[in-house]
Design an enzyme around this catalytic site. Structure first.
Site, short mmCIF file in Angstrom:
data_model
loop_
_atom_site.label_atom_id
_atom_site.label_comp_id
_atom_site.label_asym_id
_atom_site.label_seq_id
_atom_site.Cartn_x
_atom_site.Cartn_y
_atom_site.Cartn_z
CE LYS A 1 -2.02 -1.23 3.91
NZ LYS A 1 -1.30 -2.50 4.21
NE ARG B 1 -5.04 -1.73 9.95
CZ ARG B 1 -4.04 -1.11 9.35
NH1 ARG B 1 -4.18 0.11 8.92
NH2 ARG B 1 -2.90 -1.73 9.18
NE ARG C 1 7.49 -1.81 6.46
CZ ARG C 1 6.17 -1.89 6.51
NH1 ARG C 1 5.44 -1.44 5.50
NH2 ARG C 1 5.56 -2.40 7.54
NE ARG D 1 5.57 0.17 10.36
CZ ARG D 1 4.48 -0.04 9.63
NH1 ARG D 1 4.37 0.52 8.43
NH2 ARG D 1 3.50 -0.78 10.08
NE ARG E 1 1.76 -4.84 11.29
CZ ARG E 1 2.91 -4.57 10.69
NH1 ARG E 1 4.06 -4.98 11.24
NH2 ARG E 1 2.96 -3.89 9.58
P1 AP5 Z 1 4.85 -1.47 1.99
O1 AP5 Z 1 4.41 -0.79 0.73
O2 AP5 Z 1 5.57 -0.64 3.00
O3 AP5 Z 1 3.62 -2.27 2.65
P2 AP5 Z 1 2.26 -1.75 3.27
O4 AP5 Z 1 1.14 -2.46 2.60
O5 AP5 Z 1 2.20 -0.24 3.28
O6 AP5 Z 1 2.41 -2.37 4.73
P3 AP5 Z 1 2.26 -1.77 6.19
O7 AP5 Z 1 3.01 -2.70 7.09
O8 AP5 Z 1 2.64 -0.32 6.25
O9 AP5 Z 1 0.75 -1.95 6.42
P4 AP5 Z 1 0.03 -2.04 7.73
O10 AP5 Z 1 -1.35 -1.95 7.25
O11 AP5 Z 1 0.36 -3.20 8.58
O12 AP5 Z 1 0.61 -0.82 8.59
P5 AP5 Z 1 0.06 0.65 8.88
O13 AP5 Z 1 1.22 1.56 8.93
O14 AP5 Z 1 -1.10 1.00 8.01
O15 AP5 Z 1 5.76 -2.72 1.57
C1 AP5 Z 1 6.37 -3.53 2.55
C2 AP5 Z 1 7.79 -3.90 2.12
O16 AP5 Z 1 7.76 -4.72 0.95
C3 AP5 Z 1 8.66 -2.68 1.77
O17 AP5 Z 1 9.95 -2.93 2.21
C4 AP5 Z 1 8.59 -2.61 0.23
O18 AP5 Z 1 9.78 -2.05 -0.31
C5 AP5 Z 1 8.42 -4.07 -0.14
N1 AP5 Z 1 7.56 -4.26 -1.32
C6 AP5 Z 1 6.41 -3.56 -1.60
N2 AP5 Z 1 5.87 -4.03 -2.76
C7 AP5 Z 1 6.69 -5.04 -3.19
C8 AP5 Z 1 6.65 -5.92 -4.32
N3 AP5 Z 1 5.67 -5.84 -5.23
N4 AP5 Z 1 7.66 -6.85 -4.43
C9 AP5 Z 1 8.64 -6.94 -3.50
N5 AP5 Z 1 8.74 -6.13 -2.41
C10 AP5 Z 1 7.75 -5.19 -2.26
O19 AP5 Z 1 -0.54 0.47 10.36
C11 AP5 Z 1 0.28 0.21 11.46
C12 AP5 Z 1 -0.58 0.05 12.71
O20 AP5 Z 1 -1.32 1.26 12.97
C13 AP5 Z 1 -1.65 -1.04 12.64
O21 AP5 Z 1 -1.13 -2.32 12.94
C14 AP5 Z 1 -2.66 -0.53 13.68
O22 AP5 Z 1 -2.22 -0.80 14.99
C15 AP5 Z 1 -2.62 0.97 13.49
N6 AP5 Z 1 -3.64 1.48 12.55
C16 AP5 Z 1 -3.39 2.09 11.36
N7 AP5 Z 1 -4.55 2.40 10.75
C17 AP5 Z 1 -5.53 1.98 11.56
C18 AP5 Z 1 -6.95 2.01 11.46
N8 AP5 Z 1 -7.58 2.52 10.38
N9 AP5 Z 1 -7.68 1.48 12.47
C19 AP5 Z 1 -7.08 0.95 13.56
N10 AP5 Z 1 -5.73 0.90 13.72
C20 AP5 Z 1 -4.97 1.41 12.73
#
Ligand code: AP5
Length: 221
Positions: A18, A94, A133, A166, A177
């Site tokens: 994402k 989410r 990452r 992170r 997660r």
């Molecule tokens: P990356 O693009 O960084 O992945 P991502 O989908 O953004 O993953 P996140 O871990 O950020 O998602 P998340 O939903 O768990 O975390 P968030 O910050 O939203 O890619 C990952 C890695 O793979 C990178 O190194 C990249 O280079 C590599 N990569 C990408 N695409 C690739 C490909 N095609 N091939 C190979 N490699 C690739 O949330 C964190 C926390 O916040 C949650 O756990 C929760 O506690 C809280 N939170 C956030 N939003 C909410 C909400 N709406 N409600 C409740 N709690 C919330």
């Protein structure tokens, strides 16, 4: 916000890409990128009351309460100038209640969501992505030690600032997660499928192929 602006939700498990694909959408469509995880991490860094509570939940792989997240997004959509040409929601909604409240919020403004793109990928592929990452905290830009290395090891390509890992990017937190993703977030796929705005993209492909499929779905080439 104009009615023809881009209004899109990115859905996918941790590590699905994402945060990797969202900047492409920002560049192409000029819409604002609202990443709730980045917003929460900024609160954590500032040690605000929310940040202190959120850090514990995030490190344990849990979810922040719905009302907190809905208020955060509502305020961004109202006040963030980057969203005047539309928005890309990354990490929100989410849960079903978050999706319902978002729809109600947008209905009031007469700017319904246009697309919900699911980045679909098997859980087994995510461990390597998450544990390798590196992120640039100030911008949210993400890299990978092997799959998407920065030009200079350990430094952000644009600012040259240090990249970090992170605190929730470890196998233990990832497992929780993923459990939460399948239980609480995946049901929103059906929610959007019923409204006809959902499409799934194969997120196990190389990033440029994922981007090309996202563009195809958006009717762009
Ligand atoms: P990356 O693009 O960084 O992945 P991502 O989908 O953004 O993953 P996140 O871990 O950020 O998602 P998340 O939903 O768990 O975390 P968030 O910050 O939203 O890619 C990952 C890695 O793979 C990178 O190194 C990249 O280079 C590599 N990569 C990408 N695409 C690739 C490909 N095609 N091939 C190979 N490699 C690739 O949330 C964190 C926390 O916040 C949650 O756990 C929760 O506690 C809280 N939170 C956030 N939003 C909410 C909400 N709406 N409600 C409740 N709690 C919330």
């Amino acid at each position: 916000m104009a009615n023809d602006s881009l209004r899109i939700v990115l859905i996918g498990p941790p590590g699905s890409g994402k945060g990797t694909q969202a900047p492409n959408l920002v560049k192409k469509f000029g819409a604002g990128h609202l990443a709730t995880g980045d917003m929460l991490r900024s609160q954590v860094a500032k040690k605000t009351e929310l940040g202190i509570k959120a850090k514990k939940i995030m490190d344990e792989g849990g979810l922040i309460p719905d009302d907190t997240m809905v208020n955060m997004i509502e305020s961004e959509l109202e006040n963030n100038p980057a969203c005047k040409n539309g928005f890309i929601l990354d990490g929100f909604p989410r849960t079903i209640p978050q999706a319902e409240k978002l729809d109600a919020m947008l209905a009031k403004k007469n700017i319904p969501l246009q697309k919900a793109v699911e980045l679909k990928i098997d859980d087994e592929l995510l461990v390597a992505r998450i544990t390798g990452r590196l992120v640039h905290p100030a911008s949210g830009r993400s890299y990978h030690k092997l799959f998407n290395p920065p030009k200079v090891a350990g430094k952000d390509d644009i600012t040259g600032e240090l990249l970090i890992q992170r605190s929730d990017d470890n196998e233990g937190a990832l497992k929780k997660r993923l459990v939460n993703y399948h239980k609480q977030t995946e049901p929103i796929v059906d929610y959007y499928a019923k409204t006809g705005i959902w499409a799934a993209v194969d997120a196990s492909q190389a990033p440029k192929n994922v981007w090309s499929d996202v563009l195809k779905y958006l009717g762009q080439h």
